[in-house]
Write a protein that holds these residues in place. Structure first.
Motif, PDB file in Angstrom:
ATOM      1  N   ASN A 215      -3.471 -15.267  -4.302  1.00  0.00           N
ATOM      2  CA  ASN A 215      -3.878 -13.882  -4.534  1.00  0.00           C
ATOM      3  C   ASN A 215      -5.130 -13.574  -3.728  1.00  0.00           C
ATOM      4  O   ASN A 215      -5.718 -14.456  -3.099  1.00  0.00           O
ATOM      5  CB  ASN A 215      -4.081 -13.612  -6.031  1.00  0.00           C
ATOM      6  CG  ASN A 215      -5.210 -14.446  -6.632  1.00  0.00           C
ATOM      7  OD1 ASN A 215      -6.293 -14.583  -6.064  1.00  0.00           O
ATOM      8  ND2 ASN A 215      -4.969 -15.002  -7.810  1.00  0.00           N
ATOM      9  N   VAL A 216      -5.546 -12.325  -3.718  1.00  0.00           N
ATOM     10  CA  VAL A 216      -6.650 -11.912  -2.858  1.00  0.00           C
ATOM     11  C   VAL A 216      -8.002 -12.402  -3.354  1.00  0.00           C
ATOM     12  O   VAL A 216      -9.005 -12.241  -2.657  1.00  0.00           O
ATOM     13  CB  VAL A 216      -6.672 -10.375  -2.685  1.00  0.00           C
ATOM     14  CG1 VAL A 216      -5.445  -9.899  -1.924  1.00  0.00           C
ATOM     15  CG2 VAL A 216      -6.787  -9.674  -4.040  1.00  0.00           C
ATOM     16  N   ARG A 269      -9.680  -9.428   2.075  1.00  0.00           N
ATOM     17  CA  ARG A 269      -8.702  -8.488   2.628  1.00  0.00           C
ATOM     18  C   ARG A 269      -7.301  -9.114   2.564  1.00  0.00           C
ATOM     19  O   ARG A 269      -7.118 -10.274   2.938  1.00  0.00           O
ATOM     20  CB  ARG A 269      -9.054  -8.171   4.082  1.00  0.00           C
ATOM     21  CG  ARG A 269      -8.131  -7.178   4.764  1.00  0.00           C
ATOM     22  CD  ARG A 269      -8.699  -6.837   6.142  1.00  0.00           C
ATOM     23  NE  ARG A 269      -7.895  -5.850   6.832  1.00  0.00           N
ATOM     24  CZ  ARG A 269      -6.991  -6.146   7.783  1.00  0.00           C
ATOM     25  NH1 ARG A 269      -6.803  -7.408   8.124  1.00  0.00           N
ATOM     26  NH2 ARG A 269      -6.311  -5.193   8.382  1.00  0.00           N
ATOM     27  N   PRO A 270      -6.296  -8.376   2.092  1.00  0.00           N
ATOM     28  CA  PRO A 270      -4.937  -8.918   2.075  1.00  0.00           C
ATOM     29  C   PRO A 270      -4.529  -9.383   3.476  1.00  0.00           C
ATOM     30  O   PRO A 270      -4.722  -8.679   4.459  1.00  0.00           O
ATOM     31  CB  PRO A 270      -4.087  -7.737   1.603  1.00  0.00           C
ATOM     32  CG  PRO A 270      -5.024  -6.920   0.770  1.00  0.00           C
ATOM     33  CD  PRO A 270      -6.359  -7.032   1.462  1.00  0.00           C
ATOM     34  N   VAL A 294      -2.111 -12.933  -0.154  1.00  0.00           N
ATOM     35  CA  VAL A 294      -1.143 -11.851   0.034  1.00  0.00           C
ATOM     36  C   VAL A 294      -0.905 -11.008  -1.213  1.00  0.00           C
ATOM     37  O   VAL A 294      -0.403  -9.881  -1.111  1.00  0.00           O
ATOM     38  CB  VAL A 294       0.213 -12.408   0.533  1.00  0.00           C
ATOM     39  CG1 VAL A 294       0.050 -13.063   1.899  1.00  0.00           C
ATOM     40  CG2 VAL A 294       0.802 -13.391  -0.467  1.00  0.00           C
ATOM     41  N   THR A 296      -1.972  -8.945  -4.670  1.00  0.00           N
ATOM     42  CA  THR A 296      -3.039  -8.225  -5.364  1.00  0.00           C
ATOM     43  C   THR A 296      -2.695  -8.132  -6.849  1.00  0.00           C
ATOM     44  O   THR A 296      -1.656  -7.569  -7.208  1.00  0.00           O
ATOM     45  CB  THR A 296      -3.210  -6.815  -4.797  1.00  0.00           C
ATOM     46  OG1 THR A 296      -3.523  -6.907  -3.394  1.00  0.00           O
ATOM     47  CG2 THR A 296      -4.338  -6.072  -5.509  1.00  0.00           C
ATOM     48  N   TYR A 302       1.821  -8.832  -9.952  1.00  0.00           N
ATOM     49  CA  TYR A 302       1.164  -8.807  -8.647  1.00  0.00           C
ATOM     50  C   TYR A 302       1.879  -7.800  -7.755  1.00  0.00           C
ATOM     51  O   TYR A 302       3.081  -7.552  -7.891  1.00  0.00           O
ATOM     52  CB  TYR A 302       1.209 -10.181  -7.976  1.00  0.00           C
ATOM     53  CG  TYR A 302       0.333 -11.212  -8.636  1.00  0.00           C
ATOM     54  CD1 TYR A 302      -1.001 -11.353  -8.285  1.00  0.00           C
ATOM     55  CD2 TYR A 302       0.845 -12.051  -9.622  1.00  0.00           C
ATOM     56  CE1 TYR A 302      -1.811 -12.294  -8.888  1.00  0.00           C
ATOM     57  CE2 TYR A 302       0.050 -12.997 -10.234  1.00  0.00           C
ATOM     58  CZ  TYR A 302      -1.285 -13.119  -9.867  1.00  0.00           C
ATOM     59  OH  TYR A 302      -2.085 -14.048 -10.474  1.00  0.00           O
ATOM     60  N   VAL A 304       2.574  -6.883  -3.667  1.00  0.00           N
ATOM     61  CA  VAL A 304       2.529  -7.407  -2.311  1.00  0.00           C
ATOM     62  C   VAL A 304       3.122  -6.366  -1.369  1.00  0.00           C
ATOM     63  O   VAL A 304       4.260  -5.922  -1.565  1.00  0.00           O
ATOM     64  CB  VAL A 304       3.323  -8.723  -2.174  1.00  0.00           C
ATOM     65  CG1 VAL A 304       3.225  -9.244  -0.741  1.00  0.00           C
ATOM     66  CG2 VAL A 304       2.810  -9.765  -3.160  1.00  0.00           C
ATOM     67  N   THR A 308       1.649  -7.065   4.745  1.00  0.00           N
ATOM     68  CA  THR A 308       0.656  -8.121   4.524  1.00  0.00           C
ATOM     69  C   THR A 308       1.229  -9.475   4.923  1.00  0.00           C
ATOM     70  O   THR A 308       0.489 -10.354   5.385  1.00  0.00           O
ATOM     71  CB  THR A 308       0.220  -8.143   3.048  1.00  0.00           C
ATOM     72  OG1 THR A 308      -0.383  -6.888   2.716  1.00  0.00           O
ATOM     73  CG2 THR A 308      -0.789  -9.252   2.786  1.00  0.00           C
ATOM     74  N   GLY A 340       4.581 -14.165  -0.960  1.00  0.00           N
ATOM     75  CA  GLY A 340       4.630 -12.938  -1.750  1.00  0.00           C
ATOM     76  C   GLY A 340       5.881 -12.757  -2.569  1.00  0.00           C
ATOM     77  O   GLY A 340       6.085 -11.692  -3.156  1.00  0.00           O
TER      78      GLY A 340
END
Length: 387
Positions: A215-216, A269-270, A294, A296, A302, A304, A308, A340
């Protein structure tokens, strides 16, 4: 600008959708036994048949054309073909078998497909039938009653970019298909450089760079969870003679990177990629782990964005090129999971389509890499191989 009125003698979206639902279980054989007036009217109006006598063949031809309109290599197109037995060798398959094959396109369970994606597939097919009629009858500015609001799918008003996966892309939605390469740069044939593994990623051997999906916040998954991140974290951990973890290597090095870059508790940042050592995976010939941010977090799931995936792939190759000559022999192989495609993320086929496009793009500029793709099931591997 107001749209023209849909002709009253043509079927509506709702009528088509209801009949598609009715024939899903019995399949194409039902077309000979039971009249389906909305589909029959559409087949006649589209020039696929002349009347009731040849309506079954005409409806089948109409549905096949609608699948082509969705994109035969796209997710919805392939899932629709399986759902209704439109493939030559699947025409007489039982409903349960057809549903299982359609579910495999998405890489989900049969029950999950029934509850979630199956309705969307039928909705997209109904809309594609209307699109075929619009094109054949010159009704491009006409909105049919009863349907969903205009979307980026077939028949919608949004722009759809076209890429190597087929017209309309996975799901036929804008933003789900990689862009078409139009700059004239030759693209290496990725089929000769890809190796697809059906295996847990941590069991692979002698692949120098393994990519993990994060995750980011670069928070690795718990070691007991069946995810790529959790599996790599567990496999890379250093243990004492009693088997107890004494160094959570990957999580420790990621935390150090976040501190060094002033990001503890803050998202990156993704598409950002952060390298770590392989920890205990060095014993399997692994030299580096690349952590691709990738996903969020959004409440209990999540999000994606497909682009990304491309950004992360580009960052992985850039990092690998920068590190290549630091090792003897030089780095030459890299393995990607379906970035993702975990909980709440992208369908596996969408992730695979973007991965393949992005990797081909990178290999076009530097073809020295041996690229691997790892998936968990044979069904997903077969779906990936069809992209």
């Amino acid at each position: 600008m107001s749209q023209e009125t849909w002709p009253s003698d043509l079927p509506t979206y709702d009528q088509l959708l209801n009949e598609l639902k009715d024939i899903r279980r019995p399949g194409l054989a039902d077309l000979r036994r039971t009249d389906r007036p909305a589909l029959r009217t559409a087949a006649v109006a589209g020039g696929f048949c002349d009347g009731p006598d040849d309506a079954p063949a005409g409806i089948e031809a109409l549905l096949k054309e609608a699948v082509r309109r969705l994109g035969e290599n796209g997710v919805h197109g392939r899932a629709a073909a399986h759902t209704f037995g439109l493939l030559p060798d699947r025409r007489g398959d039982p409903a349960a078998d057809r549903r299982k094959l359609a579910a495999a396109v998405y890489g989900v369970s049969t029950e999950g497909f029934r509850k979630r994606q199956e309705r969307e597939v039928m909705e997209q097919l109904a809309e594609a039938v209307l699109t075929v009629l619009r094109e054949r009858l010159g009704l491009s500015g006409t909105q049919s009653p009863g349907g969903p609001p205009p979307s980026d799918g077939p028949g919608g008003q949004g722009e759809v970019t076209h890429g190597p996966g087929g017209q309309g892309g996975p799901g036929g939605r804008a933003g789900q298909e990689p862009p078409l390469r139009v700059d004239g740069v030759p693209v290496v044939d990725a089929r000769s450089t890809f190796t697809v593994h059906v295996s847990p990623i941590e069991l692979l051997r002698d692949i120098e760079v393994l990519v993990s999906s994060e995750n980011v916040y670069l928070e690795m998954s718990k070691t007991f969870r069946p995810t790529v991140s959790g599996a790599l974290r567990l496999a890379a951990a250093v243990r004492d003679p009693a088997g107890e973890i004494v160094d959570d290597v990957l999580a420790r090095e990621l935390a150090a990177w976040l501190r060094a870059h002033g990001r503890p508790g803050l998202p990156v940042r993704p598409g950002t990629v952060v390298p770590t050592s392989p920890g205990a995976l060095a014993a399997r010939g692994v030299r580096r782990i690349y952590h691709a941010a990738v996903a969020t977090p959004e409440e209990d799931t999540y999000h994606v964005r497909p682009e990304t995936i491309a950004r992360a792939v580009s960052a992985c190759f850039a990092l690998a090129r920068a590190e290549r000559d630091r090792y003897q022999p030089a780095l030459s192989s890299i393995c990607f999971p379906l970035l993702g495609a975990g909980r709440g993320g992208l369908p596996p086929a969408v992730s695979a389509t973007w991965l393949r496009w992005a990797i081909r793009d990178e290999l076009a500029r530097d073809a020295r890499w041996r690229v691997h793709l790892v998936v968990r099931s044979r069904e997903i591997a077969e779906a990936v191989g069809a992209l």
